[in-house]
Design a protein around this motif. Structure first.
Motif, short mmCIF file in Angstrom:
data_model
loop_
_atom_site.label_atom_id
_atom_site.label_comp_id
_atom_site.label_asym_id
_atom_site.label_seq_id
_atom_site.Cartn_x
_atom_site.Cartn_y
_atom_site.Cartn_z
N VAL A 6 -22.12 60.50 -1.18
CA VAL A 6 -22.80 60.48 0.11
C VAL A 6 -23.89 59.41 0.06
CG1 VAL A 6 -24.12 61.83 1.79
CG2 VAL A 6 -22.34 62.94 0.42
N VAL A 7 -23.89 58.51 1.03
CA VAL A 7 -24.84 57.40 1.04
C VAL A 7 -26.08 57.78 1.83
CG1 VAL A 7 -25.19 54.99 1.72
CG2 VAL A 7 -22.96 55.74 0.84
N GLY A 8 -27.23 57.77 1.17
CA GLY A 8 -28.49 58.05 1.85
C GLY A 8 -28.96 56.85 2.65
N LEU A 9 -29.14 57.01 3.95
CA LEU A 9 -29.56 55.90 4.81
C LEU A 9 -31.08 55.89 4.94
CD1 LEU A 9 -26.93 56.25 7.71
CD2 LEU A 9 -26.87 54.69 5.74
N PRO A 16 -27.58 45.93 10.55
CA PRO A 16 -26.61 45.71 9.46
C PRO A 16 -26.31 46.94 8.61
CG PRO A 16 -28.20 43.91 9.57
CD PRO A 16 -28.69 44.96 10.52
N ILE A 17 -27.31 47.80 8.34
CA ILE A 17 -27.07 48.96 7.48
C ILE A 17 -26.12 49.94 8.15
CG2 ILE A 17 -28.15 50.95 6.38
CD1 ILE A 17 -30.63 49.24 5.93
N LEU A 18 -26.38 50.29 9.39
CA LEU A 18 -25.50 51.21 10.10
C LEU A 18 -24.12 50.59 10.30
CD1 LEU A 18 -27.49 53.07 12.91
CD2 LEU A 18 -26.38 54.02 10.90
N GLN A 19 -24.08 49.32 10.64
CA GLN A 19 -22.78 48.66 10.85
C GLN A 19 -21.94 48.70 9.57
OE1 GLN A 19 -23.94 44.76 12.20
NE2 GLN A 19 -24.77 45.54 14.14
N ARG A 20 -22.59 48.47 8.42
CA ARG A 20 -21.85 48.48 7.16
C ARG A 20 -21.39 49.90 6.82
NH1 ARG A 20 -22.49 44.53 3.20
NH2 ARG A 20 -23.33 43.37 4.98
N ALA A 21 -22.24 50.89 7.06
CA ALA A 21 -21.86 52.27 6.78
C ALA A 21 -20.66 52.69 7.63
CB ALA A 21 -23.04 53.20 7.03
N THR A 28 -22.63 60.03 5.14
CA THR A 28 -24.01 59.56 5.05
C THR A 28 -24.98 60.73 5.19
OG1 THR A 28 -24.07 59.10 7.43
CG2 THR A 28 -23.47 57.27 5.97
N LEU A 29 -26.23 60.45 4.80
CA LEU A 29 -27.29 61.45 4.87
C LEU A 29 -28.56 60.75 5.33
CD1 LEU A 29 -28.24 64.21 2.37
CD2 LEU A 29 -29.89 62.38 2.75
N ILE A 30 -29.37 61.47 6.13
CA ILE A 30 -30.66 60.95 6.59
C ILE A 30 -31.73 61.99 6.29
CG2 ILE A 30 -30.48 61.87 8.95
CD1 ILE A 30 -31.82 58.37 8.07
N SER A 31 -32.92 61.53 5.96
CA SER A 31 -34.04 62.44 5.70
C SER A 31 -34.79 62.73 6.99
CB SER A 31 -35.00 61.81 4.68
OG SER A 31 -36.22 62.51 4.64
N ALA A 32 -35.30 63.96 7.11
CA ALA A 32 -36.11 64.31 8.27
C ALA A 32 -37.31 63.39 8.39
CB ALA A 32 -36.56 65.77 8.15
N ASN A 33 -37.82 62.93 7.27
CA ASN A 33 -38.99 62.03 7.30
C ASN A 33 -38.69 60.75 8.06
OD1 ASN A 33 -41.77 61.44 6.31
ND2 ASN A 33 -40.70 59.74 5.34
N CYS A 34 -37.45 60.26 7.96
CA CYS A 34 -37.06 59.02 8.64
C CYS A 34 -36.95 59.21 10.15
CB CYS A 34 -35.74 58.51 8.09
SG CYS A 34 -35.79 58.11 6.33
N LEU A 35 -36.92 60.45 10.60
CA LEU A 35 -36.80 60.73 12.03
C LEU A 35 -38.14 61.20 12.61
CD1 LEU A 35 -33.39 62.63 11.92
CD2 LEU A 35 -33.77 60.30 12.74
N SER A 36 -39.20 61.07 11.81
CA SER A 36 -40.51 61.56 12.23
C SER A 36 -41.26 60.56 13.10
CB SER A 36 -41.37 61.89 11.01
OG SER A 36 -40.85 62.99 10.32
N ARG A 37 -42.05 61.11 14.00
CA ARG A 37 -42.96 60.30 14.82
C ARG A 37 -44.39 60.59 14.36
NH1 ARG A 37 -41.66 62.18 19.38
NH2 ARG A 37 -40.20 60.54 20.04
#
Length: 337
Positions: A6-9, A16-21, A28-37
């Motif tokens: 599983v690739v952590g984004l 480019p990152i999303l396009q390549r994934a 893929t996996l995303i952290s809650a921190n990356c979605l924080s405001r």
């Protein structure tokens, strides 16, 4: 069946990152921190909710998992800035394949001593229970991945035993505090996975958070137990490459490293299996404290952890000052077990 990579984004910004994934078709996996405001108030940076709009960019990905971002939250903010309800609202806002329970990591950089490791195990147990109850209310409990924590293999067993989870075949349990863990030794990654393989019911699977790619040949014999591993190690390689060449660390550079890293991990799954170590000495148990004050401190911690686990105290309420006050009462009353 081969272990899934599983690739952590690092983010969900279109580029480019999303396009390549998408092109690679990898989970893929995303952290809650990356979605924080975040916003600044009176000179302080405060968490102010989720950037849910960016989740629309996940279209076209093979799958997307959600991690609670516990290590980053502890190392950067000294605590989890969002509540269980707020985190579960995020989990319910998108059809994640799996979303991890909130948990309290036990890496040495966060948990300074044995007592703090035990405190964080108790908090993880309570956070798992709270997340499961809220997930059931939201109708998404079938996608919740409970997470267990610990330093020693037996710590993970204790955490597992306290989880309110039906261990039926197909259940996936997340294994935390892996990314900074050595491969070998009594607290090593192999020892943890080997121990869990001995005690988990047949058909129950595990997911390793942040597991190093060079571990894969040693885990070949546990493919029946480990369904997936994730990592974002390619980001470190991209930063090193950019610094070495004196170029910007662009998303295109990161995407190139991400693809090379993913292909390398997939190739490692076909390498000959390497022998697993035999399970070594486990947790020697709680130390006996001959000094009455030390005994009172140890007993206070034990009683507070029990109250956190059964729901009488919140999982973020314990403080060192409170432990000492609790211990003082035990000491004055001579109330030793």
């Amino acid at each position: 069946m081969a272990i899934e990579i599983v690739v952590g984004l690092p983010h969900l910004s279109e580029g480019p990152i999303l396009q390549r994934a998408r092109a690679m078709g990898v989970p893929t996996l995303i952290s809650a921190n990356c979605l924080s405001r975040w916003k600044k108030r009176d000179g302080w940076r405060e968490w102010s909710g989720w950037r849910l709009g960016t989740l629309a960019n996940a279209r076209g990905l093979a799958s997307l998992d959600l991690d609670s971002g516990g290590y980053v939250a502890m190392s950067r903010y000294n605590g989890i800035p969002w509540s269980v309800d707020e985190y579960m609202a995020l989990a319910a806002s998108y059809p994640f394949r799996r979303f991890a329970s909130l948990d309290y990591c036990t890496e040495e950089g966060v948990a300074r001593d044995r007592e703090e490791v035990l405190d964080r195990i108790s908090r993880t147990i309570r956070a798992n229970r709270d997340c499961r109850m809220r997930a059931a209310d939201l109708g998404i409990a079938d996608r919740l991945m409970p997470v267990i924590q610990g330093r020693l293999p037996s710590d993970f067993e204790r955490c597992l035993d306290a989880l309110p989870v039906s261990m039926k075949p197909g259940t996936v349990i997340g294994i935390g505090s892996m990314c900074r863990r050595p491969l070998f030794g009594t607290e090593g990654l192999i020892a943890v996975f080997e121990h869990l393989d001995r005690i988990l019911p047949q058909g129950v699977k595990t997911h390793g958070f942040g597991v190093k790619g060079d571990c894969l040949p040693y885990l070949r014999g546990l493919e029946h137990r480990i369904c997936s591993l994730d990592s974002q190690a390619f980001g470190i390689a991209a930063r090193y490459d950019a610094n070495k060449r004196g170029v910007p660390k662009t998303d295109r550079l990161v995407a190139d490293h991400m693809e090379r890293w993913t292909l390398r991990q997939m190739a490692r799954r076909s390498e000959p299996a390497r022998a697993l170590q035999g399970e070594l000495a486990l947790d020697p148990g709680e130390r006996f404290h001959p000094d009455p004050w030390e005994r009172a401190i140890a007993q206070a911690r034990h009683e507070i952890r029990a109250l956190i686990e059964d729901g009488s105290l919140e999982h973020d309420e314990i403080t060192s000052g409170w432990v000492q006050e609790w211990a003082a009462d035990i000491y004055r009353e001579g109330r030793f077990d």
